[in-house]
Enzyme design. Structure first.
Site, PDB file in Angstrom:
ATOM      1  CE  LYS A 142      -1.770   2.074   3.563  1.00  0.00           C
ATOM      2  NZ  LYS A 142      -2.513   2.450   4.783  1.00  0.00           N
ATOM      3  CG  ASP A 160      -7.369   3.514   2.070  1.00  0.00           C
ATOM      4  OD1 ASP A 160      -8.303   3.047   1.369  1.00  0.00           O
ATOM      5  OD2 ASP A 160      -7.300   4.729   2.362  1.00  0.00           O
TER       6      ASP A 160
END
Length: 276
Positions: A142, A160
């Protein structure tokens, strides 16, 4: 700001055939187009001036708001402007600087570790590949995709909590594992859309499609949403659930892009934050 849905979503008839994969892809791309119209100013909501600052800010953003990170990083980068400076930081002193972001001991360890790796293995520069980025302490896919997409222009999907929640509500995937979510969504859209798609989805998750009480009645993509009705459907009540610029409140950045239609966030110790 943001138009209310022109019509309520149609309920699937009992016994109706499930949506085909092709129909889902078409609906997903329509949602992306709608989001692009709603958020033409979508952007990363962390303040940064270079790849190193974005990398550090993204690591700090775990388990806290981007706003809190943005209120903390000016002091951090004034004291430690380069990887070499941060690698040489006294842990206790660094912990005090980043304390407002929470989990400050673990984050300080990651920041010193990744800065040491940048100094020793990458000549003090942030590497522009996901393979190298994920070798840095505290950096996963991420974080790597955030840095690649916004500092280097390399397409990536930022999975997320907001992103995962929305794409599951929209039935683009049923996966819970972030890497599987990333793979499923990547298969729907061309690479050129990945970075901006991430921003739009995260914007929508923060402003409209909240975790506990989505503002369904104030959502412009409600007619395309299989989860319509999970939240407040009354337009006036839903409007009160909107956050940040859609509610006339400050955004999360102290230094937002010039095309951002809302107000900058206040510095640490300034006016109330407004819009969580």
């Amino acid at each position: 700001m943001g138009e209310q849905p022109s019509a309520k979503p149609k309920k699937s008839a009992k016994g109706a055939k499930p949506e085909s994969h092709l129909a889902m892809v078409r609906r997903a791309r329509r949602i992306n187009r709608e989001l692009a119209e709603l958020y033409p100013y979508a952007h990363p909501e962390l303040d940064f001036r270079n790849a190193f600052e974005l990398l550090v800010a993204t690591v700090l953003s775990a388990q806290t708001t981007d706003l809190r990170v943005n209120q903390t990083t000016p002091g951090l980068f004034a004291k430690y402007p380069t990887p070499e400076d941060l690698a040489a930081a006294v842990p206790e002193e660094l912990e005090e600087v980043i304390r407002p972001t929470g989990f400050f001991r673990a984050k300080a360890k990651s920041l010193i570790g990744l800065s040491t790796a940048l100094r020793d293995r990458f000549d003090g520069e942030v590497p522009p590949t996901i393979e190298d980025l994920v070798t840095l302490p505290g950096v996963g896919r991420k974080t790597a995709n955030v840095v690649l997409g916004n500092a280097f222009g390399v397409p990536g999907l930022t999975v997320d909590t907001h992103f995962g929640r929305l794409v599951r509500r929209w039935k683009w995937t049923e996966a819970q594992d972030p890497e599987k979510v990333e793979a499923d969504v990547a298969a729907i859209f061309p690479k050129s859309e990945w970075t901006m798609l991430s921003h739009r989805i995260i914007f929508h998750g923060r402003r409209v499609c909240h975790s506990r009480k989505p503002a369904c009645g104030a959502c412009s993509i409600a007619p395309l949403c299989p989860a319509y009705g999970e939240g407040e459907t009354d337009p006036e009540k839903a409007k009160k659930l909107l956050k940040y610029e859609l509610a006339g409140k400050p955004g999360q950045r102290l230094s937002p892009p010039s095309d951002y239609p809302g107000r900058p966030a206040p510095p640490l110790g300034g006016a109330p934050e407004g819009g969580a």
